[in-house]
Design a protein around this motif. Sequence first.
Motif, PDB file in Angstrom:
ATOM      1  N   ALA A 195     -62.653  26.836  11.350  1.00  0.00           N
ATOM      2  CA  ALA A 195     -63.311  25.993  12.348  1.00  0.00           C
ATOM      3  C   ALA A 195     -62.391  25.830  13.549  1.00  0.00           C
ATOM      4  N   GLY A 196     -62.990  25.617  14.716  1.00  0.00           N
ATOM      5  CA  GLY A 196     -62.214  25.407  15.934  1.00  0.00           C
ATOM      6  C   GLY A 196     -61.717  26.683  16.587  1.00  0.00           C
ATOM      7  N   ALA A 197     -62.132  27.849  16.087  1.00  0.00           N
ATOM      8  CA  ALA A 197     -61.718  29.122  16.698  1.00  0.00           C
ATOM      9  C   ALA A 197     -62.571  29.379  17.942  1.00  0.00           C
ATOM     10  N   THR A 235     -68.496  31.604  26.206  1.00  0.00           N
ATOM     11  CA  THR A 235     -67.431  31.109  25.330  1.00  0.00           C
ATOM     12  C   THR A 235     -68.030  30.229  24.243  1.00  0.00           C
ATOM     13  N   VAL A 236     -67.642  30.502  23.001  1.00  0.00           N
ATOM     14  CA  VAL A 236     -68.139  29.713  21.871  1.00  0.00           C
ATOM     15  C   VAL A 236     -66.967  29.257  21.027  1.00  0.00           C
ATOM     16  N   THR A 237     -67.147  28.152  20.322  1.00  0.00           N
ATOM     17  CA  THR A 237     -66.114  27.614  19.418  1.00  0.00           C
ATOM     18  C   THR A 237     -66.756  27.349  18.081  1.00  0.00           C
ATOM     19  N   THR A 238     -66.170  27.877  17.012  1.00  0.00           N
ATOM     20  CA  THR A 238     -66.741  27.674  15.678  1.00  0.00           C
ATOM     21  C   THR A 238     -66.632  26.205  15.285  1.00  0.00           C
ATOM     22  N   GLY A 239     -67.638  25.735  14.582  1.00  0.00           N
ATOM     23  CA  GLY A 239     -67.646  24.353  14.116  1.00  0.00           C
ATOM     24  C   GLY A 239     -68.165  23.372  15.135  1.00  0.00           C
ATOM     25  N   ARG A 240     -68.676  23.877  16.255  1.00  0.00           N
ATOM     26  CA  ARG A 240     -69.249  22.971  17.279  1.00  0.00           C
ATOM     27  C   ARG A 240     -70.705  23.311  17.522  1.00  0.00           C
ATOM     28  N   ASP A 271     -72.881  29.858   4.206  1.00  0.00           N
ATOM     29  CA  ASP A 271     -72.166  30.356   3.025  1.00  0.00           C
ATOM     30  C   ASP A 271     -70.646  30.255   3.191  1.00  0.00           C
ATOM     31  N   GLY A 272     -70.192  29.163   3.800  1.00  0.00           N
ATOM     32  CA  GLY A 272     -68.762  28.917   3.929  1.00  0.00           C
ATOM     33  C   GLY A 272     -68.073  29.708   5.015  1.00  0.00           C
ATOM     34  N   ALA A 273     -68.817  30.327   5.893  1.00  0.00           N
ATOM     35  CA  ALA A 273     -68.214  31.116   6.970  1.00  0.00           C
ATOM     36  C   ALA A 273     -68.970  30.860   8.272  1.00  0.00           C
ATOM     37  N   TYR A 274     -68.399  31.363   9.387  1.00  0.00           N
ATOM     38  CA  TYR A 274     -69.001  31.192  10.704  1.00  0.00           C
ATOM     39  C   TYR A 274     -69.530  32.524  11.237  1.00  0.00           C
ATOM     40  N   TYR A 275     -70.629  32.415  11.965  1.00  0.00           N
ATOM     41  CA  TYR A 275     -71.270  33.588  12.571  1.00  0.00           C
ATOM     42  C   TYR A 275     -71.511  33.305  14.047  1.00  0.00           C
ATOM     43  N   ILE A 276     -71.513  34.369  14.857  1.00  0.00           N
ATOM     44  CA  ILE A 276     -71.918  34.267  16.257  1.00  0.00           C
ATOM     45  C   ILE A 276     -73.278  34.921  16.404  1.00  0.00           C
ATOM     46  N   ASP A 277     -74.231  34.182  16.945  1.00  0.00           N
ATOM     47  CA  ASP A 277     -75.579  34.689  17.193  1.00  0.00           C
ATOM     48  C   ASP A 277     -75.736  34.985  18.678  1.00  0.00           C
ATOM     49  N   LEU A 278     -76.166  36.193  18.998  1.00  0.00           N
ATOM     50  CA  LEU A 278     -76.380  36.607  20.385  1.00  0.00           C
ATOM     51  C   LEU A 278     -77.874  36.797  20.627  1.00  0.00           C
ATOM     52  N   ALA A 279     -78.319  36.448  21.828  1.00  0.00           N
ATOM     53  CA  ALA A 279     -79.707  36.678  22.230  1.00  0.00           C
ATOM     54  C   ALA A 279     -79.726  37.021  23.713  1.00  0.00           C
ATOM     55  N   TRP A 280     -80.589  37.938  24.103  1.00  0.00           N
ATOM     56  CA  TRP A 280     -80.653  38.348  25.502  1.00  0.00           C
ATOM     57  C   TRP A 280     -81.966  39.055  25.792  1.00  0.00           C
ATOM     58  N   THR A 281     -82.244  39.246  27.059  1.00  0.00           N
ATOM     59  CA  THR A 281     -83.385  40.044  27.500  1.00  0.00           C
ATOM     60  C   THR A 281     -82.867  41.379  28.012  1.00  0.00           C
ATOM     61  N   PRO A 282     -83.400  42.499  27.531  1.00  0.00           N
ATOM     62  CA  PRO A 282     -82.920  43.805  27.989  1.00  0.00           C
ATOM     63  C   PRO A 282     -83.164  43.990  29.478  1.00  0.00           C
ATOM     64  N   PHE A 288     -78.469  35.926  28.787  1.00  0.00           N
ATOM     65  CA  PHE A 288     -77.589  36.135  27.633  1.00  0.00           C
ATOM     66  C   PHE A 288     -77.099  34.801  27.097  1.00  0.00           C
ATOM     67  N   ARG A 289     -77.244  34.598  25.759  1.00  0.00           N
ATOM     68  CA  ARG A 289     -76.838  33.365  25.121  1.00  0.00           C
ATOM     69  C   ARG A 289     -76.015  33.686  23.887  1.00  0.00           C
ATOM     70  N   ALA A 290     -75.037  32.850  23.593  1.00  0.00           N
ATOM     71  CA  ALA A 290     -74.200  33.016  22.407  1.00  0.00           C
ATOM     72  C   ALA A 290     -73.980  31.649  21.775  1.00  0.00           C
ATOM     73  N   THR A 291     -74.219  31.552  20.473  1.00  0.00           N
ATOM     74  CA  THR A 291     -74.021  30.301  19.737  1.00  0.00           C
ATOM     75  C   THR A 291     -73.339  30.621  18.411  1.00  0.00           C
ATOM     76  N   THR A 292     -72.741  29.587  17.797  1.00  0.00           N
ATOM     77  CA  THR A 292     -72.138  29.781  16.474  1.00  0.00           C
ATOM     78  C   THR A 292     -72.914  28.981  15.433  1.00  0.00           C
ATOM     79  N   ARG A 293     -72.817  29.422  14.216  1.00  0.00           N
ATOM     80  CA  ARG A 293     -73.444  28.702  13.093  1.00  0.00           C
ATOM     81  C   ARG A 293     -72.588  28.926  11.848  1.00  0.00           C
ATOM     82  N   ARG A 294     -72.745  28.030  10.889  1.00  0.00           N
ATOM     83  CA  ARG A 294     -72.026  28.121   9.630  1.00  0.00           C
ATOM     84  C   ARG A 294     -73.017  28.439   8.510  1.00  0.00           C
TER      85      ARG A 294
END
Length: 331
Positions: free
Chosen positions: A301-303, A326-331, A247-258, A239-245
């Motif tokens: 950012a920084g959330a 744990t992820v932090t937006t803007g990093r 259109d002026g907003a932040y998203y959390i992207d999740l990826a995993w193996t079932p 299981f992996r979680a990353t953030t990205r920016r």
Amino acid sequence: MRRVPSRTLLPRAACAAALLTTLTGCGLLTDTDGGSDGPALSEPVGVTAQAGSATSVHVMWNRPVSTADITTYEVYRGAVRVRKLPAEQHMVDVTGLRAKSRYVFTVRARGKDGTLGPASRRVTVTTPAAVTADRSAPTRPGGLRGEADGARAVSLTWRRATDDKGVVSYDVYQGTTKIHSVGGTQTRALLTGLRPGTAYAFSVRARDAADNVSPASDTVRLTTAQGKDEGPGTAPDDFRATTRRADGAYYIDLAWTPPDTGGEVPAYQVFLDGRQATTVMWGESAPSDAAKYSFYIGEDAGARHRVKLRAQLPDGTWGAFSPERTVTTGR
């Protein structure tokens, strides 16, 4: 058995603009409570379909998670009802099919008041090509081994059987009763929905396209653990979680193996900062090797956020959690 939350969210990019914790818009939220006087029937869960031979398919399911009383189950091939079964039966072999053909199955429960509940998720299966004049059964599967996976699951592995025309499926037996089936290329099964602290005896038989069945493997005897612990084998892996920016907003992207449950995993619960945020559901084709999901989290950012998820098991209950990331937006 735990109740499925009343809010579900289908993976769709058009809904990325809605906050995950608010889950509004796009017409994807549903309320399964229904506002009726008694509990409403929900759909059967954990539905799987496995070709047993060139002319038969083994369909399995588990009872709906609602507490409504059930009298019968109805199995549909496309829009046609092909079998009607008593409430205590959760599997059936649908026979008389065409070889090398694609079929779609669903299951519905009928309540004590005569109400027919909603259809389960659609499951698709293709029967193998027919073989002529095949009277030779596969060899018995060898090396059956198993281990308890927590209090309510066991994992079985075995060596491949051989057949002059090829093995189509493996049937798993608890005592003398067939309880599960996996494809002929698989040599592992995860059995869930068992009772804690209980002794079980399992064996495996191989089946070919002509419905010839092998002798039973050796029997493996296992006892599930005490308590309510979900085994680690039921948790999503890698299981992996990353953030990205964007259109002026932040998203959390999740990826995993079932988790390897022996079938598709149609739903996952996503937890954000310790609370359930949503249920992500797939339709007819759930990912088997890698799954991804992305959601809008805000503009700051920084959330800092914590996220984890767990899979719905074949018996309709929820497996063990993935590690929390744990992820932090803007990093």
